[in-house]
Design an enzyme around this catalytic site. Structure first.
Site, short mmCIF file in Angstrom:
data_model
loop_
_atom_site.label_atom_id
_atom_site.label_comp_id
_atom_site.label_asym_id
_atom_site.label_seq_id
_atom_site.Cartn_x
_atom_site.Cartn_y
_atom_site.Cartn_z
N GLN A 160 78.13 28.64 101.41
CA GLN A 160 78.61 30.00 101.15
C GLN A 160 77.58 31.08 101.44
OE1 GLN A 160 81.65 30.76 98.02
NE2 GLN A 160 79.94 31.70 96.96
N GLU B 145 79.73 40.01 101.10
CA GLU B 145 78.46 40.48 100.55
C GLU B 145 77.55 41.09 101.61
OE1 GLU B 145 76.94 37.21 98.27
OE2 GLU B 145 78.64 37.26 96.89
N ASP C 280 73.20 29.02 98.66
CA ASP C 280 74.23 28.86 97.63
C ASP C 280 75.35 28.07 98.29
OD1 ASP C 280 76.23 28.92 95.78
OD2 ASP C 280 76.50 31.10 95.79
N ASP D 140 75.11 27.77 88.73
CA ASP D 140 75.95 28.96 88.60
C ASP D 140 77.28 28.53 87.97
OD1 ASP D 140 77.47 31.25 88.83
OD2 ASP D 140 77.67 31.15 91.00
N LYS E 193 75.31 35.95 85.61
CA LYS E 193 76.33 36.92 86.00
C LYS E 193 76.97 37.45 84.72
CE LYS E 193 77.53 34.64 90.38
NZ LYS E 193 78.51 33.73 91.03
#
Length: 428
Positions: A163, A205, A242, A314, A339
């Site tokens: 990703q 992003e 990631d 995560d 997050k």
């Protein structure tokens, strides 16, 4: 002076054009705190619930009018009259008001919006920057950017499985120099891709999202861009991944499908794959290398690679102290991604960071793929001296807003500002 006079929420848009919630908190002193809540694309199954309306005839079901209503009609009456500096009291009151383990009644987006806006209002009332209000006099460490410059997976419409491919300017003398290095590499990566006839459109992003022959080719073009910029891979700049492996995991067969490469791997074979990559490329960090429920695989990965690289959880931890505590006890991973909207309050976020640091884990502050002009996470990163931040490429205002806020903070701190570079990996 810091008594809450009013709370108001509205529906606004995030960087993907989806509705999200904005909350304003007004104090009797005249101070105002305003914040916009982010939203993720690849979300962990154990995250706090982001409340959406589900009305397909409006914003394709993604409206947040219910969350807005919950703030304006349920939360606001309960906290008006309270002192905004009582962050823990207010956060715990909202958690109790919701009454569910995952904030599914009021919505984590509603609760977080209020939590962040309260903190901002209190900081303004006291005449303090947010990072200093949350972190105190010792908040002075600027984070090393973990800049996502090539996108794949759920963040892009290409054939790349991993990703995020990121660069970390570990050899920089300070934050502003590190940011400049990353920006220069980003622009040179665009040139490298163009020279190879590859696409330079960007993902959620801001990273480039070309179709490539393999995941490894992404690393190759990034190394080429680093060298073209005049920096030394592994010395000036290191790489981070990631994988978002939960998105690749076949729960039934317990296998990982790398569709872009047309291969299927077991957890052990995924670890072999990562070991090959870190032996060939200057990779210092891998996030979500395995599925959020593949605890045995995570333990194997930590045993094999945990002394060589940062292994970030995560989806595995979702900024949740209960899941983090389980990971610590099992010796799983050595870092947590933070997050705010995964857990839903400032207080719980700070608790997770504190637990991680006490266990010798690093903490990486992170944006979401659906962002806005809100730059709260930049202040949080400095407040807790996290040392690392993920907030995308230097290509979209929703990402650049965080970098610009960090530049302001560096200026405010002056000669007291710290930037640790490679020393942020204190547990390797």
């Amino acid at each position: 002076m810091s008594i809450i006079r009013d709370v108001y929420a509205r529906e606004v848009l995030d960087s993907r054009g989806n509705p999200t919630i904005e909350v304003e908190v007004y104090l009797e002193s005249g101070a105002i705190g305003r914040t916009i809540v982010p939203s993720g694309a690849s979300t962990g199954a154990f995250e706090a619930v982001e409340l959406r309306d589900g009305d397909k005839g409006r914003y394709l079901g993604k409206g947040v009018q219910k969350a807005v209503e919950n703030v304006n009609q349920i939360i606001a009456p309960e906290i008006i009259g309270l002192d905004a500096v009582e962050q823990v009291v207010i956060d715990e009151m909202m958690i109790e008001l919701d009454g569910t383990p995952n904030k599914s009644k009021l919505g984590a987006n509603a609760i977080l919006g209020v939590s962040m806006a309260v903190a901002k209002a209190a900081a303004e009332a006291l005449g303090l920057p947010l990072y200093q209000y949350l972190g105190g006099v010792n908040a002075k460490q600027l984070p090393v950017p973990m800049m996502n410059i090539l996108n794949g997976g759920a963040h892009a419409d290409n054939n790349v499985d991993i990703q995020e491919f990121m660069i970390m300017p570990v050899g920089a003398a300070n934050f502003s120099s590190g940011l400049r290095m990353c920006v220069e590499i980003y622009h040179n990566l665009k040139s490298v891709l163009k020279e190879k006839g590859l696409g330079t459109g960007v993902g959620d992003e801001g990273g480039f999202a070309p179709n490539l022959g393999s995941n490894e080719e992404a690393l190759q073009v990034i190394v080429e861009a680093i060298e073209k910029t005049g920096y030394t891979p592994g010395v000036d700049v290191k790489l981070a991944l990631d994988v978002a492996a939960t998105e690749l995991y076949d729960e039934t067969e317990k296998l990982y499908r790398l569709s872009g490469e047309g291969v299927v791997k077991t957890a052990a074979e995924m670890v072999d794959f990562y070991e090959e990559l870190i032996n060939k490329y200057p990779i210092i960090s891998i996030e979500d290398g395995l599925s959020e429920e593949d605890w045995d695989g995570w333990k194997l990965m930590t045993e094999r690679l945990g002394k060589k690289i940062q292994i970030v959880g995560d989806d595995l931890f979702v900024t949740n102290t209960e899941r983090l505590e389980k990971g610590i006890k099992q010796g799983t991973a050595n870092s947590i991604l933070i997050k705010l909207n995964q857990i839903g309050t400032i207080t719980e976020t700070l608790d997770a960071i504190e637990m991680a640091k006490r266990a010798g884990y690093t903490a990486v502050i992170s944006h979401r793929s659906g962002e806005s002009e809100d730059s709260t996470i930049a202040d949080v990163a400095v407040a807790v001296n996290a040392g690392q931040i993920k907030t995308g490429a230097p290509a979209r205002t929703d990402r650049v807003a965080k970098y610009n806020q960090l530049l302001r903070i560096e200026d405010m701190l002056g000669f007291t500002a710290k930037y640790l570079g490679e020393d942020v990996f204190y547990n390797l």
